[in-house]
Structure formats: structure tokens, C-alpha cells
Design a protein around this motif. Structure first.
Motif, PDB file in Angstrom:
ATOM      1  N   SER A 114     -34.239 -16.103 -15.099  1.00 38.40           N
ATOM      2  CA  SER A 114     -34.971 -16.359 -15.123  1.00 38.40           C
ATOM      3  C   SER A 114     -37.102 -16.354 -16.021  1.00 38.40           C
ATOM      4  CB  SER A 114     -34.593 -18.087 -14.505  1.00 38.40           C
ATOM      5  OG  SER A 114     -35.549 -17.421 -13.960  1.00 38.40           O
TER       6      SER A 114
ATOM      7  N   GLU B 223     -37.788 -16.882 -12.264  1.00 39.57           N
ATOM      8  CA  GLU B 223     -37.580 -15.596 -11.019  1.00 39.57           C
ATOM      9  C   GLU B 223     -38.414 -14.949 -11.594  1.00 39.57           C
ATOM     10  OE1 GLU B 223     -33.227 -16.142  -9.714  1.00 39.57           O
ATOM     11  OE2 GLU B 223     -32.958 -16.873 -11.526  1.00 39.57           O
TER      12      GLU B 223
ATOM     13  N   HIS C 286     -41.859 -14.942 -10.002  1.00 41.29           N
ATOM     14  CA  HIS C 286     -42.028 -14.371  -9.066  1.00 41.29           C
ATOM     15  C   HIS C 286     -41.465 -13.888  -8.285  1.00 41.29           C
ATOM     16  CE1 HIS C 286     -44.283 -19.031  -8.123  1.00 41.29           C
ATOM     17  NE2 HIS C 286     -42.933 -19.263  -8.963  1.00 41.29           N
TER      18      HIS C 286
ATOM     19  N   ARG D 270     -40.957 -25.862  -4.316  1.00 41.77           N
ATOM     20  CA  ARG D 270     -40.230 -24.818  -5.268  1.00 41.77           C
ATOM     21  C   ARG D 270     -41.100 -24.353  -5.923  1.00 41.77           C
ATOM     22  NH1 ARG D 270     -35.733 -25.520  -8.655  1.00 41.77           N
ATOM     23  NH2 ARG D 270     -35.175 -24.181  -7.252  1.00 41.77           N
ATOM     24  N   THR D 271     -42.271 -24.126  -6.280  1.00 43.29           N
ATOM     25  CA  THR D 271     -42.794 -23.733  -7.277  1.00 43.29           C
ATOM     26  C   THR D 271     -43.514 -22.248  -6.258  1.00 43.29           C
ATOM     27  OG1 THR D 271     -43.959 -25.327  -8.531  1.00 43.29           O
ATOM     28  CG2 THR D 271     -45.155 -22.961  -8.430  1.00 43.29           C
TER      29      THR D 271
ATOM     30  N   ALA E 298     -39.715 -20.884  -3.521  1.00 36.71           N
ATOM     31  CA  ALA E 298     -38.682 -20.739  -4.178  1.00 36.71           C
ATOM     32  C   ALA E 298     -37.424 -19.422  -4.165  1.00 36.71           C
ATOM     33  CB  ALA E 298     -37.426 -21.779  -5.420  1.00 36.71           C
ATOM     34  N   PHE E 299     -38.558 -18.584  -4.851  1.00 38.93           N
ATOM     35  CA  PHE E 299     -38.108 -17.741  -5.124  1.00 38.93           C
ATOM     36  C   PHE E 299     -38.744 -16.271  -4.615  1.00 38.93           C
ATOM     37  CE2 PHE E 299     -38.596 -20.045  -8.874  1.00 38.93           C
ATOM     38  CZ  PHE E 299     -37.227 -20.596  -9.492  1.00 38.93           C
TER      39      PHE E 299
ATOM     40  N   ASN F 107     -38.841 -21.672   3.315  1.00 38.47           N
ATOM     41  CA  ASN F 107     -37.664 -21.200   1.815  1.00 38.47           C
ATOM     42  C   ASN F 107     -36.598 -20.207   2.407  1.00 38.47           C
ATOM     43  OD1 ASN F 107     -39.277 -18.963   2.891  1.00 38.47           O
ATOM     44  ND2 ASN F 107     -38.606 -17.883   0.594  1.00 38.47           N
TER      45      ASN F 107
ATOM     46  N   GLY G  72     -31.518 -18.257  -1.178  1.00 37.64           N
ATOM     47  CA  GLY G  72     -31.061 -19.165  -3.025  1.00 37.64           C
ATOM     48  C   GLY G  72     -30.136 -20.507  -2.465  1.00 37.64           C
TER      49      GLY G  72
ATOM     50  N   LYS H 139     -33.417 -21.188  -4.609  1.00 40.37           N
ATOM     51  CA  LYS H 139     -33.563 -20.941  -6.628  1.00 40.37           C
ATOM     52  C   LYS H 139     -32.291 -21.869  -6.844  1.00 40.37           C
ATOM     53  CE  LYS H 139     -31.671 -16.334  -6.102  1.00 40.37           C
ATOM     54  NZ  LYS H 139     -31.193 -15.582  -7.019  1.00 40.37           N
ATOM     55  N   ASN H 140     -31.782 -22.185  -5.728  1.00 37.46           N
ATOM     56  CA  ASN H 140     -30.678 -22.974  -6.249  1.00 37.46           C
ATOM     57  C   ASN H 140     -30.993 -24.383  -6.139  1.00 37.46           C
ATOM     58  OD1 ASN H 140     -29.034 -20.606  -7.289  1.00 37.46           O
ATOM     59  ND2 ASN H 140     -28.215 -20.386  -4.919  1.00 37.46           N
TER      60      ASN H 140
END
Length: 237
Positions: free
Chosen positions: A69, A72, A75, A127-128, A131-132, A187, A191, A225-226
């Protein structure tokens, strides 16, 4: 056989085929907005400055195929970006600029709002930033008595599945900043944001030290990421 005539020096060379494509993308972007473009088209445009003499579509599609994505891609760890055929340092710098810009915008939204009256913004911000990531990070959001953000700090960075957290260090920093409340964030690079027993135990240990000192722990948010998980929402604290 006679030599093939060369292009006269005063005649301009043929314009590469992708120049027209770039102009059409720019026109669509300005006329219809970013929502009119797919992820790979936005990524193509972002790579224009890094690759002024190359067609950026193949690289944009290769990045999305590898990472899944747009979020993803931007990051992704630099080491993994370098694995993509055809990418160079200029492209990596451009991609990381996008990630930095996204994080800066999210941080600005949190800073200008009362954190707990815009919980979706808090989640988006967490998340920004996390998350990744390919390593666990433990982050602290320090709040004042109006639940306004005082500071956002990374307290620890660990490995792919573990981050050492020291509850007394967390509370010491809260006292230094005169914070009256905390939001804990970390995090899961796998995921899956499901909290582990260690996550729950650590959170309860921080609450146990914080409460007698008048410091509230509003929540512990785990992002991946999930999705995300809230220990308070799951009634685990």
C-alpha cells in the motif's frame, strides 16, 4: 549501405514518451484532486523530482507490489526500499520526505486539539508514526490537566518483537514535564495489534506507580498495519 542520417543539431531530440503522461497526471491532479488518482499514480508523481529523466510508473508499481500500500511504501525501512530494482538514493529521500510530511501533519492536528475530544485523531497520529515500523517502539504522549498534548516522546526502541520498558523512568519523565496524564503507545511490527500478557503487565505496573502521584494513564494503544487495539477499550486496564 549508406549511413542512417542523424538528427540535425538544430532539431530538438524527440520528447520521451512519459513527458506527456506526466503532464496528463498533473492536469488530472489539479483538476480533480488527489482522490482521482490511484495509489501508484500518486507515487509516480511523488517520484517525478527524483527521476526527472525516467518513467516513474514501473518503479511506483514495483514498490506497491512489494510493500502492499501507499502507506507501507513510505514507511518501509530504507534497507528494504533498497532491495527494489531501479531505486536510488534520490527516490528513497523523496519517499521518506512523504513519510515525514504525513507525520508532521498528524502531529499538528494533535497539538492544536484537545487530545481526548478527538480520539480518532489520536489513533491516526499513532498509526502514522508507528504502525509500519520494523522494530518495536514505545511512545509516550504526555498530557496536561486539560488533556492537551505537552510532549510526544519515544521512550524506548527495541527489536522486532520486544521493547524494554521501565515504569519508573516513565513516571519520572511525566513528573519532569508536570504531566497529569499519559497515553502509552507502542507498535507490533508483525501487524497484529493484539496485546500480549507482557503488554498488560507492564501497563498495570505503570498505573500502580502513577496513581498515588496523581498521574492518570488514559490508555495503552497498540498499533500495527492491520489495525489497532486499546487496552482500555478491551477492559484490560
Amino acid at each position: 549501405m549508406p549511413a542512417k542520417p542523424s538528427t540535425p543539431p538544430d532539431q530538438p531530440a524527440e520528447t520521451p514518451h512519459y513527458h506527456g503522461h506526466r503532464e496528463r497526471l498533473r492536469e488530472r491532479f489539479h483538476a480533480a484532486g488527489p482522490e482521482a488518482l490511484s495509489d501508484y499514480e500518486l507515487l509516480e508523481m511523488a517520484l517525478f523530482p527524483a527521476l526527472p529523466r525516467r518513467d516513474t510508473k514501473p518503479l511506483a508499481k514495483a514498490l506497491l507490489n512489494k510493500f502492499g500500500s501507499f502507506a507501507e511504501v513510505i514507511h518501509a525501512p530504507i534497507a528494504r526500499l533498497r532491495e527494489v530494482d531501479g531505486i536510488g538514493e534520490a527516490s528513497i529521500n523523496q519517499i521518506k520526505l512523504l513519510a515525514a510530511a504525513a507525520h508532521r501533519v498528524a502531529k499538528g492536528e494533535i497539538k492544536r486539539k484537545v487530545a481526548l475530544s478527538s480520539w480518532n485523531d489520536v489513533i491516526d497520529y499513532c498509526r502514522t508514526g508507528l504502525a509500519f515500523g520494523d522494530k518495536e517502539q514505545f511512545r509516550l504522549l504526555f498530557l496536561d490537566k486539560r488533556n492537551q498534548l505537552i510532549a510526544d516522546e519515544i521512550q524506548q526502541t527495541g527489536t522486532v518483537d520486544h521493547t524494554p520498558v521501565y515504569p519508573r523512568e516513565v513516571i519520572k519523565r511525566a513528573l519532569e514535564l508536570s504531566a497529569t496524564a499519559l497515553i502509552l503507545v507502542h507498535n507490533h511490527p508483525s501487524g497484529d495489534p493484539t496485546p500480549s500478557q507482557a503488554d498488560i503487565h507492564m501497563t498495570k505496573a505503570i498505573i500502580q506507580i502513577a496513581t498515588p502521584l496523581g498521574i492518570s494513564v488514559h490508555d495503552h494503544i497498540i498499533v500495527g498495519k492491520n489495525g489497532h487495539a486499546s487496552l482500555k477499550g478491551m477492559r484490560l486496564i
